[in-house]
Design a protein around this motif. Structure first.
Motif, short mmCIF file in Angstrom:
data_model
loop_
_atom_site.label_atom_id
_atom_site.label_comp_id
_atom_site.label_asym_id
_atom_site.label_seq_id
_atom_site.Cartn_x
_atom_site.Cartn_y
_atom_site.Cartn_z
N LEU A 53 -13.49 86.90 40.35
CA LEU A 53 -13.90 85.55 39.95
C LEU A 53 -12.67 84.71 39.61
N TYR A 54 -11.74 85.30 38.86
CA TYR A 54 -10.48 84.63 38.54
C TYR A 54 -9.72 84.26 39.81
N ALA A 55 -9.69 85.18 40.78
CA ALA A 55 -8.99 84.92 42.04
C ALA A 55 -9.61 83.73 42.76
N GLY A 56 -10.93 83.66 42.79
CA GLY A 56 -11.60 82.54 43.43
C GLY A 56 -11.35 81.22 42.70
N LEU A 57 -11.36 81.27 41.37
CA LEU A 57 -11.12 80.05 40.60
C LEU A 57 -9.68 79.56 40.72
N THR A 58 -8.72 80.48 40.77
CA THR A 58 -7.33 80.05 40.95
C THR A 58 -7.12 79.48 42.35
N PHE A 59 -7.84 80.03 43.33
CA PHE A 59 -7.78 79.48 44.69
C PHE A 59 -8.42 78.09 44.72
N LEU A 60 -9.51 77.91 44.00
CA LEU A 60 -10.16 76.60 43.93
C LEU A 60 -9.25 75.57 43.28
N LYS A 61 -8.54 75.98 42.23
CA LYS A 61 -7.65 75.07 41.51
C LYS A 61 -6.43 74.69 42.35
N ASP A 62 -5.84 75.68 43.01
CA ASP A 62 -4.65 75.46 43.83
C ASP A 62 -4.85 76.18 45.15
N LEU A 63 -5.16 75.46 46.19
CA LEU A 63 -5.53 76.04 47.47
C LEU A 63 -4.40 76.81 48.15
N SER A 64 -3.19 76.70 47.63
CA SER A 64 -2.09 77.50 48.20
C SER A 64 -1.91 78.82 47.45
N ASN A 65 -2.64 79.01 46.37
CA ASN A 65 -2.53 80.23 45.57
C ASN A 65 -3.59 81.24 46.03
N ILE A 66 -3.24 82.05 47.02
CA ILE A 66 -4.23 82.97 47.58
C ILE A 66 -3.84 84.45 47.41
N GLU A 67 -2.78 84.71 46.69
CA GLU A 67 -2.35 86.10 46.51
C GLU A 67 -3.41 86.93 45.78
N HIS A 68 -3.99 86.37 44.72
CA HIS A 68 -5.02 87.11 43.97
C HIS A 68 -6.25 87.34 44.84
N LEU A 69 -6.60 86.36 45.65
CA LEU A 69 -7.74 86.49 46.54
C LEU A 69 -7.50 87.61 47.55
N GLU A 70 -6.30 87.70 48.08
CA GLU A 70 -5.96 88.78 49.01
C GLU A 70 -6.10 90.14 48.32
N ARG A 71 -5.59 90.27 47.13
CA ARG A 71 -5.68 91.53 46.39
C ARG A 71 -7.13 91.92 46.13
N ALA A 72 -7.95 90.92 45.78
CA ALA A 72 -9.36 91.20 45.51
C ALA A 72 -10.07 91.72 46.75
N PHE A 73 -9.77 91.17 47.92
CA PHE A 73 -10.41 91.65 49.14
C PHE A 73 -9.82 92.98 49.62
N ILE A 74 -8.55 93.21 49.39
CA ILE A 74 -7.95 94.51 49.76
C ILE A 74 -8.62 95.63 48.97
#
Length: 158
Positions: A53-74
């Motif tokens: 959820l945090y990864a998605g919210l950080t991606f929503l806040k800053d669309l270039s911040n996708i590292e957490h989203l990648e980790r969550a899906f890995i």
């Protein structure tokens, strides 16, 4: 196209994680047999869903911040079963395949929302599988990176 990709990634990370948080909380509260291993397993899964959820919210806040989203899906790619540990987790959409042995057989799963399985010291057979949806979402992230951020030349951080 990048707007559609962004919406899919946000829906699976924020929406799926929210459903997962609720599922784990209800499972923990409603459980009649709250063993030590179930508390540990549910705590781990709950923490993962909060991180996703945090990864998605950080991606929503800053669309270039996708590292957490990648980790969550890995973290959602493996599906492992054994007498020692059973592990599977998915947010948003899960499309998984598991190959078990003995006997050699295959299992397919499709889930929408959230899905998890984490247990220790059980009577599962040996098996290994993958969440094809998580792999697809990682491909969408790579596509999103390439379309949004472009190919920046090698930049030195020295």
């Amino acid at each position: 196209m990048k707007t559609t990709i962004r919406q899919i990634l946000l829906a699976t990370s924020i929406g799926g994680s929210s459903v997962g948080i609720i599922m784990v909380a209800v499972d923990t509260v409603a459980s009649r047999e709250l063993t030590f291993y179930k508390v540990i397993g549910n705590s781990f899964v709950f923490t993962f869903f909060v991180y996703s959820l945090y990864a998605g919210l950080t991606f929503l806040k800053d669309l270039s911040n996708i590292e957490h989203l990648e980790r969550a899906f890995i973290a959602q790619i493996p599906w492992i079963t054994s007498p020692v540990v059973n592990f599977k987790i998915a947010t948003g959409i899960g499309a998984s395949f598991l190959l078990t042995c003995p006997p050699i057989s295959g299992t397919y799963r499709l889930s929408v929302g959230a899905e998890y399985a984490l247990s220790f010291l059980n009577e599962q057979t040996w098996g290994i599988g993958v969440n094809l949806a998580a792999i697809s979402f990682l491909a969408l992230i790579k596509l999103y990176k390439n379309k949004t951020l472009g190919h920046r030349g090698a930049q030195s951080s020295y």
